[in-house]
Design a protein around this motif. Structure first.
Motif, PDB file in Angstrom:
ATOM      1  N   ASP A 118     -24.925 -12.117 -81.281  1.00 51.14           N
ATOM      2  CA  ASP A 118     -24.554 -12.326 -80.125  1.00 51.14           C
ATOM      3  C   ASP A 118     -23.582 -12.020 -78.807  1.00 51.14           C
ATOM      4  O   ASP A 118     -23.644 -12.037 -77.759  1.00 51.14           O
ATOM      5  N   VAL A 119     -22.978 -11.663 -79.602  1.00 52.05           N
ATOM      6  CA  VAL A 119     -21.465 -10.422 -78.595  1.00 52.05           C
ATOM      7  C   VAL A 119     -22.502  -9.700 -78.141  1.00 52.05           C
ATOM      8  O   VAL A 119     -22.794  -8.998 -76.682  1.00 52.05           O
ATOM      9  N   LEU A 120     -23.119  -8.742 -78.824  1.00 50.64           N
ATOM     10  CA  LEU A 120     -24.251  -7.757 -77.718  1.00 50.64           C
ATOM     11  C   LEU A 120     -24.905  -7.925 -77.260  1.00 50.64           C
ATOM     12  O   LEU A 120     -25.704  -7.375 -75.955  1.00 50.64           O
ATOM     13  N   GLY A 165     -14.118  -6.517 -85.302  1.00 53.79           N
ATOM     14  CA  GLY A 165     -13.504  -5.647 -86.636  1.00 53.79           C
ATOM     15  C   GLY A 165     -14.702  -4.981 -87.252  1.00 53.79           C
ATOM     16  O   GLY A 165     -13.732  -4.080 -88.040  1.00 53.79           O
ATOM     17  N   LEU A 166     -16.176  -4.726 -86.831  1.00 53.17           N
ATOM     18  CA  LEU A 166     -16.826  -4.411 -87.263  1.00 53.17           C
ATOM     19  C   LEU A 166     -16.850  -2.720 -87.095  1.00 53.17           C
ATOM     20  O   LEU A 166     -16.161  -2.539 -85.809  1.00 53.17           O
ATOM     21  N   PRO A 167     -18.026  -1.618 -87.500  1.00 55.34           N
ATOM     22  CA  PRO A 167     -17.908  -0.839 -87.250  1.00 55.34           C
ATOM     23  C   PRO A 167     -18.463  -0.406 -85.832  1.00 55.34           C
ATOM     24  O   PRO A 167     -19.454  -0.615 -86.121  1.00 55.34           O
ATOM     25  N   LYS A 168     -18.242   0.959 -85.218  1.00 51.96           N
ATOM     26  CA  LYS A 168     -19.072   1.190 -83.740  1.00 51.96           C
ATOM     27  C   LYS A 168     -20.221   1.026 -84.680  1.00 51.96           C
ATOM     28  O   LYS A 168     -21.395   1.346 -83.468  1.00 51.96           O
ATOM     29  N   LYS A 169     -20.449   2.562 -85.671  1.00 49.63           N
ATOM     30  CA  LYS A 169     -21.577   2.981 -85.515  1.00 49.63           C
ATOM     31  C   LYS A 169     -22.804   2.065 -86.502  1.00 49.63           C
ATOM     32  O   LYS A 169     -23.436   1.843 -85.962  1.00 49.63           O
ATOM     33  N   GLU A 170     -22.459   0.813 -87.075  1.00 46.64           N
ATOM     34  CA  GLU A 170     -23.112   0.335 -87.603  1.00 46.64           C
ATOM     35  C   GLU A 170     -23.554  -1.440 -86.045  1.00 46.64           C
ATOM     36  O   GLU A 170     -25.148  -1.356 -85.380  1.00 46.64           O
ATOM     37  N   LEU A 171     -22.741  -1.421 -85.288  1.00 48.34           N
ATOM     38  CA  LEU A 171     -22.736  -1.723 -84.096  1.00 48.34           C
ATOM     39  C   LEU A 171     -23.365  -1.372 -82.956  1.00 48.34           C
ATOM     40  O   LEU A 171     -24.705  -2.079 -82.641  1.00 48.34           O
ATOM     41  N   GLN A 199     -31.405  -1.338 -81.542  1.00 49.21           N
ATOM     42  CA  GLN A 199     -32.724  -2.383 -82.392  1.00 49.21           C
ATOM     43  C   GLN A 199     -32.563  -3.220 -81.284  1.00 49.21           C
ATOM     44  O   GLN A 199     -33.983  -3.455 -80.900  1.00 49.21           O
ATOM     45  N   LEU A 200     -31.785  -4.034 -80.627  1.00 50.49           N
ATOM     46  CA  LEU A 200     -31.930  -5.072 -79.633  1.00 50.49           C
ATOM     47  C   LEU A 200     -32.753  -4.502 -78.890  1.00 50.49           C
ATOM     48  O   LEU A 200     -33.006  -5.613 -77.476  1.00 50.49           O
ATOM     49  N   LYS A 201     -32.302  -3.098 -78.087  1.00 50.95           N
ATOM     50  CA  LYS A 201     -33.030  -3.398 -76.891  1.00 50.95           C
ATOM     51  C   LYS A 201     -33.849  -2.824 -76.553  1.00 50.95           C
ATOM     52  O   LYS A 201     -34.679  -2.599 -76.034  1.00 50.95           O
ATOM     53  N   GLU A 202     -34.301  -1.735 -78.422  1.00 51.80           N
ATOM     54  CA  GLU A 202     -36.155  -1.744 -78.306  1.00 51.80           C
ATOM     55  C   GLU A 202     -36.487  -2.735 -78.500  1.00 51.80           C
ATOM     56  O   GLU A 202     -38.024  -2.737 -78.702  1.00 51.80           O
ATOM     57  N   GLY A 203     -36.245  -4.091 -78.776  1.00 43.24           N
ATOM     58  CA  GLY A 203     -36.759  -5.512 -79.196  1.00 43.24           C
ATOM     59  C   GLY A 203     -37.023  -6.190 -77.393  1.00 43.24           C
ATOM     60  O   GLY A 203     -38.147  -6.867 -78.040  1.00 43.24           O
ATOM     61  N   ASP A 204     -36.290  -5.428 -76.588  1.00 36.61           N
ATOM     62  CA  ASP A 204     -36.515  -6.662 -75.639  1.00 36.61           C
ATOM     63  C   ASP A 204     -38.509  -6.049 -74.441  1.00 36.61           C
ATOM     64  O   ASP A 204     -39.036  -4.835 -75.259  1.00 36.61           O
TER      65      ASP A 204
END
Length: 284
Positions: A244-246, A267-273, A279-284
């Motif tokens: 949701d944040v992304l 607090g999650l790793p930048k690489k994972e985010l 993936q979210l942009k590709e799904g648009d």
């Protein structure tokens, strides 16, 4: 006391400092061995002399281990009782022996452990860090770039992570930890275990670095470095809230910026985010 069995390789732990830590079983096994395979025959000879044992020593180290396997297997098949020792502590734990033990077991030759001293376990037992779960990483890479990449892998590790380090690289290691893990990460440094100058230093990476800068004697010796894991509630896998944040950020900023802001918020790793953002942009 059980006698050594013919045709068997005994993996014998030896003292890491205090010679009083040798077990009675280890002494008897060394006495009855037909051959003792040693990482450094000179150091092992000193131990045998101290114990009053006349052993037949054969060198077995990183550079000749694979070439020794067939000869050692032949000795075992001829009924000899063999012992494997490292310079100190338990063989195979960041020491030679893996190739030998694995291939002897494949040949169905008995391999028997004779447990005893191990710097890894000794350090953890007195460090005051969580030990219900831990991971042992041995020595970090010698080159700074590779070392920092290895440290990146434990930024979100919840378990206690344990390393061995030498006097020549301890400061470089701690400085890289400060840069990669942050100065507030908690660790315990155990130095010269079971020896005269045994020392435990604990605190944040920044605190420990300051102590070693202040007292250069504390940089000398052999080290076990134990890094406390991060709280498990900070390391959960990517979840709906992260997504949701992304989704809120991506329409307004770049993928890279969205992952950086998301990392700060969750607090999650930048690489994972970043991967999720792609993936979210590709799904648009």
């Amino acid at each position: 006391m059980m006698n050594s069995q013919p045709g068997t390789l005994y993996v014998v732990a030896t003292p890491i400092g205090n010679l009083g830590d040798i077990s009675m079983r280890a002494i008897e096994t060394l006495k009855s061995a037909d051959r003792i395979l040693a990482e450094d025959t000179r150091r092992t000879q000193q131990l045998l002399t101290h114990l009053g044992i006349k052993g037949s020593l054969v060198s077995l180290h990183d550079h000749n281990e694979k070439q020794r396997v067939e000869q050692v297997a032949e000795w075992a098949q001829q009924g000899e009782s063999l012992v494997l020792v490292s310079d100190a502590g338990t063989p195979l734990i960041s020491d030679p022996g893996y190739a030998l033990v694995s291939q002897l077991r494949e040949k169905e030759i008995d391999v028997v452990p004779v447990p005893g001293a191990c710097a890894l376990i000794a350090a953890l037992s007195a460090a005051g860090l969580p030990t219900d779960r831990f991971c042992f990483e041995g020595f970090l890479p010698a080159k700074r770039g590779a070392r920092k990449k290895a440290l990146e892998l434990i930024k979100q590790e919840v378990r206690t992570t344990v390393y061995y380090e030498s006097t020549h690289r301890i400061m470089d290691m701690l400085e890289d930890m400060q840069e990669v893990l942050g100065g507030e990460r908690y660790l315990v440094l155990a130095r010269e275990l079971t020896k005269r100058f045994e020392t435990f230093i604990s605190g944040t990476v920044e605190d420990v670095l300051a102590q070693l800068n202040e007292d250069t004697d504390q940089r000398k010796g052999e080290f076990v470095v134990m890094v406390k894991g991060v709280p498990s509630d900070n390391t959960s896998a990517l979840d709906v809230s992260s997504e949701d944040v992304l989704k809120l950020l991506l329409p307004h900023v770049s993928t890279k910026t969205a992952s950086q802001i998301g990392a700060s918020l969750t607090g999650l790793p930048k690489k994972e985010l970043y991967q999720l953002a792609v993936q979210l942009k590709e799904g648009d």
